[in-house]
Design a protein around this motif. Structure first.
Motif, PDB file in Angstrom:
ATOM      1  N   PRO A  98       0.809  -1.228   0.000  1.00  0.00           N
ATOM      2  CA  PRO A  98       0.000   0.000   0.000  1.00  0.00           C
ATOM      3  C   PRO A  98       0.837   1.270   0.000  1.00  0.00           C
ATOM      4  CG  PRO A  98      -0.049  -1.046   2.159  1.00  0.00           C
ATOM      5  CD  PRO A  98       0.593  -2.027   1.215  1.00  0.00           C
ATOM      6  N   VAL A  99       2.092   1.205   0.499  1.00  0.00           N
ATOM      7  CA  VAL A  99       2.956   2.383   0.495  1.00  0.00           C
ATOM      8  C   VAL A  99       3.317   2.773  -0.927  1.00  0.00           C
ATOM      9  CG1 VAL A  99       5.201   3.314   1.179  1.00  0.00           C
ATOM     10  CG2 VAL A  99       3.877   1.941   2.800  1.00  0.00           C
ATOM     11  N   LEU A 100       3.718   1.813  -1.728  1.00  0.00           N
ATOM     12  CA  LEU A 100       4.066   2.100  -3.119  1.00  0.00           C
ATOM     13  C   LEU A 100       2.835   2.554  -3.902  1.00  0.00           C
ATOM     14  CD1 LEU A 100       6.601  -0.700  -4.076  1.00  0.00           C
ATOM     15  CD2 LEU A 100       7.053   1.731  -3.800  1.00  0.00           C
ATOM     16  N   ARG A 101       1.690   1.958  -3.629  1.00  0.00           N
ATOM     17  CA  ARG A 101       0.465   2.398  -4.298  1.00  0.00           C
ATOM     18  C   ARG A 101       0.141   3.838  -3.927  1.00  0.00           C
ATOM     19  NH1 ARG A 101      -1.780  -2.517  -2.537  1.00  0.00           N
ATOM     20  NH2 ARG A 101      -3.369  -1.472  -1.268  1.00  0.00           N
ATOM     21  N   GLY A 102       0.268   4.158  -2.647  1.00  0.00           N
ATOM     22  CA  GLY A 102      -0.007   5.517  -2.207  1.00  0.00           C
ATOM     23  C   GLY A 102       0.945   6.517  -2.819  1.00  0.00           C
ATOM     24  N   TYR A 103       2.203   6.130  -2.939  1.00  0.00           N
ATOM     25  CA  TYR A 103       3.196   7.029  -3.525  1.00  0.00           C
ATOM     26  C   TYR A 103       2.867   7.322  -4.988  1.00  0.00           C
ATOM     27  CZ  TYR A 103       7.577   8.886  -5.286  1.00  0.00           C
ATOM     28  OH  TYR A 103       8.519   9.682  -5.890  1.00  0.00           O
ATOM     29  N   LEU A 104       2.623   6.260  -5.746  1.00  0.00           N
ATOM     30  CA  LEU A 104       2.329   6.450  -7.165  1.00  0.00           C
ATOM     31  C   LEU A 104       1.047   7.255  -7.346  1.00  0.00           C
ATOM     32  CD1 LEU A 104       3.228   5.815 -10.027  1.00  0.00           C
ATOM     33  CD2 LEU A 104       1.869   3.726  -9.942  1.00  0.00           C
ATOM     34  N   ARG A 105       0.067   7.012  -6.489  1.00  0.00           N
ATOM     35  CA  ARG A 105      -1.193   7.757  -6.569  1.00  0.00           C
ATOM     36  C   ARG A 105      -0.951   9.250  -6.352  1.00  0.00           C
ATOM     37  NH1 ARG A 105      -4.216   4.326  -4.098  1.00  0.00           N
ATOM     38  NH2 ARG A 105      -3.674   4.950  -1.996  1.00  0.00           N
ATOM     39  N   HIS A 106      -0.171   9.597  -5.335  1.00  0.00           N
ATOM     40  CA  HIS A 106       0.124  11.005  -5.072  1.00  0.00           C
ATOM     41  C   HIS A 106       0.887  11.635  -6.236  1.00  0.00           C
ATOM     42  CE1 HIS A 106      -1.270  12.222  -1.126  1.00  0.00           C
ATOM     43  NE2 HIS A 106      -0.934  11.046  -0.622  1.00  0.00           N
ATOM     44  N   VAL A 107       1.879  10.921  -6.749  1.00  0.00           N
ATOM     45  CA  VAL A 107       2.699  11.476  -7.827  1.00  0.00           C
ATOM     46  C   VAL A 107       1.858  11.757  -9.065  1.00  0.00           C
ATOM     47  CG1 VAL A 107       4.576  11.003  -9.439  1.00  0.00           C
ATOM     48  CG2 VAL A 107       4.861  10.460  -7.028  1.00  0.00           C
ATOM     49  N   LEU A 108       1.012  10.812  -9.439  1.00  0.00           N
ATOM     50  CA  LEU A 108       0.235  10.973 -10.667  1.00  0.00           C
ATOM     51  C   LEU A 108      -0.863  12.020 -10.548  1.00  0.00           C
ATOM     52  CD1 LEU A 108      -0.095   7.257 -11.819  1.00  0.00           C
ATOM     53  CD2 LEU A 108       1.271   9.056 -12.890  1.00  0.00           C
ATOM     54  N   LEU A 109      -1.351  12.264  -9.326  1.00  0.00           N
ATOM     55  CA  LEU A 109      -2.454  13.207  -9.157  1.00  0.00           C
ATOM     56  C   LEU A 109      -2.009  14.625  -8.845  1.00  0.00           C
ATOM     57  CD1 LEU A 109      -5.028  11.016  -7.181  1.00  0.00           C
ATOM     58  CD2 LEU A 109      -5.068  11.645  -9.609  1.00  0.00           C
ATOM     59  N   GLU A 110      -0.751  14.810  -8.503  1.00  0.00           N
ATOM     60  CA  GLU A 110      -0.313  16.164  -8.189  1.00  0.00           C
ATOM     61  C   GLU A 110      -0.044  16.944  -9.466  1.00  0.00           C
ATOM     62  OE1 GLU A 110       3.204  15.466  -5.899  1.00  0.00           O
ATOM     63  OE2 GLU A 110       4.517  15.498  -7.635  1.00  0.00           O
ATOM     64  N   ASP A 111      -0.128  18.234  -9.380  1.00  0.00           N
ATOM     65  CA  ASP A 111       0.095  19.103 -10.544  1.00  0.00           C
ATOM     66  C   ASP A 111       1.542  19.567 -10.525  1.00  0.00           C
ATOM     67  OD1 ASP A 111      -0.101  20.803 -12.674  1.00  0.00           O
ATOM     68  OD2 ASP A 111      -1.214  22.362 -11.608  1.00  0.00           O
ATOM     69  N   SER A 112       2.425  18.791 -11.149  1.00  0.00           N
ATOM     70  CA  SER A 112       3.846  19.126 -11.132  1.00  0.00           C
ATOM     71  C   SER A 112       4.525  18.601 -12.386  1.00  0.00           C
ATOM     72  CB  SER A 112       4.527  18.532  -9.895  1.00  0.00           C
ATOM     73  OG  SER A 112       4.627  17.122 -10.010  1.00  0.00           O
ATOM     74  N   GLU A 113       5.719  19.093 -12.644  1.00  0.00           N
ATOM     75  CA  GLU A 113       6.490  18.607 -13.787  1.00  0.00           C
ATOM     76  C   GLU A 113       6.848  17.136 -13.610  1.00  0.00           C
ATOM     77  OE1 GLU A 113       9.875  21.034 -14.465  1.00  0.00           O
ATOM     78  OE2 GLU A 113       8.729  22.856 -14.908  1.00  0.00           O
ATOM     79  N   ALA A 114       7.131  16.748 -12.355  1.00  0.00           N
ATOM     80  CA  ALA A 114       7.505  15.358 -12.091  1.00  0.00           C
ATOM     81  C   ALA A 114       6.355  14.405 -12.414  1.00  0.00           C
ATOM     82  CB  ALA A 114       7.922  15.199 -10.632  1.00  0.00           C
ATOM     83  N   SER A 115       5.129  14.782 -12.037  1.00  0.00           N
ATOM     84  CA  SER A 115       3.986  13.918 -12.311  1.00  0.00           C
ATOM     85  C   SER A 115       3.726  13.830 -13.811  1.00  0.00           C
ATOM     86  CB  SER A 115       2.747  14.426 -11.577  1.00  0.00           C
ATOM     87  OG  SER A 115       2.404  15.732 -12.000  1.00  0.00           O
ATOM     88  N   ALA A 116       3.848  14.947 -14.512  1.00  0.00           N
ATOM     89  CA  ALA A 116       3.643  14.953 -15.965  1.00  0.00           C
ATOM     90  C   ALA A 116       4.703  14.107 -16.659  1.00  0.00           C
ATOM     91  CB  ALA A 116       3.673  16.376 -16.498  1.00  0.00           C
TER      92      ALA A 116
END
Length: 215
Positions: A98-116
């Motif tokens: 669940p930690v890795l799932r939570g991390y990927l979820r946060h990264v993909l949903l945030e509005d940032s260059e890293a997520s894009a």
């Protein structure tokens, strides 16, 4: 991958593990380097020593997560198609973590260059798989309508929505399912349903029942 107690990790690895947990719980912006150091039981000065900055720490976490996925992909048969391999690797890496799932979820949903940038890498892989499937199942006598094949502009986005949707919507989907949505049997059922949808659509005949592409 075998779990290792934080006390047995190096200072750099302990900071990275703590950052992964906090980024998964709160997101990158809401997490301070001091909080990461406290979670790791180390001095905040060590974040700068090992990673240079908070952004450097994030890059270290990203590299670790990508290496976990790559490690799983290396274990797949070389003749396996990309989406089958990605689906299997995702189940192995994120299914029980669940930690890795939570991390990927946060990264993909945030509005940032890293997520894009991360989504861009996933999109490139999806486009390559759509091309492969089009070459395998496409037909010159299907000029349009049901069964004509995937839309060249949207097919890769649709594929990612199918694969990533359960991870991104886990918290709101779970109450409506009979079992944990990342349990092995639930993952297998969802993957089989995705395979049928990607190859044949809801109503068309894009392929054969025995042909599967993962998800």
């Amino acid at each position: 991958m075998t779990s290792v107690a934080k006390s047995d990790l190096t200072g750099r690895a302990r900071l990275r593990a703590a950052a992964l947990e906090l980024f998964a719980e709160k997101g990158f912006e809401a997490t301070s380097t001091r909080a990461v150091a406290a979670r790791a039981g180390l001095s905040p000065a060590l974040v700068t020593r090992h990673f240079g900055s908070k952004q450097g720490l994030r890059e270290g976490v990203d590299a670790y997560v990508l290496e976990r996925i790559t490690e799983q992909l290396r274990q797949r048969a070389p003749e396996a198609d990309l989406m089958a391999s990605l689906g299997s690797a995702s189940a192995s890496v994120f299914g029980a973590d669940p930690v890795l799932r939570g991390y990927l979820r946060h990264v993909l949903l945030e509005d940032s260059e890293a997520s894009a940038a991360l989504f861009g890498r996933l999109l490139a892989g999806a486009r390559a798989e759509v091309r492969r499937l089009s070459e395998t199942y496409g037909s010159a006598d299907r000029p349009g309508g049901v069964g004509a094949g995937p839309d060249p502009e949207w097919a890769s986005f649709q594929m990612l929505c199918i694969v990533l949707g359960p991870l991104l919507l886990e918290k709101v989907m779970q109450p409506h399912l009979r079992g944990p949505m990342f349990a092995p049997d639930v993952l297998a059922a969802r993957s089989a349903a995705n395979q049928r949808l990607l190859l044949r659509g809801y109503y068309g005949d894009y392929g054969h029942p025995e042909d599967e592409v993962g998800g």
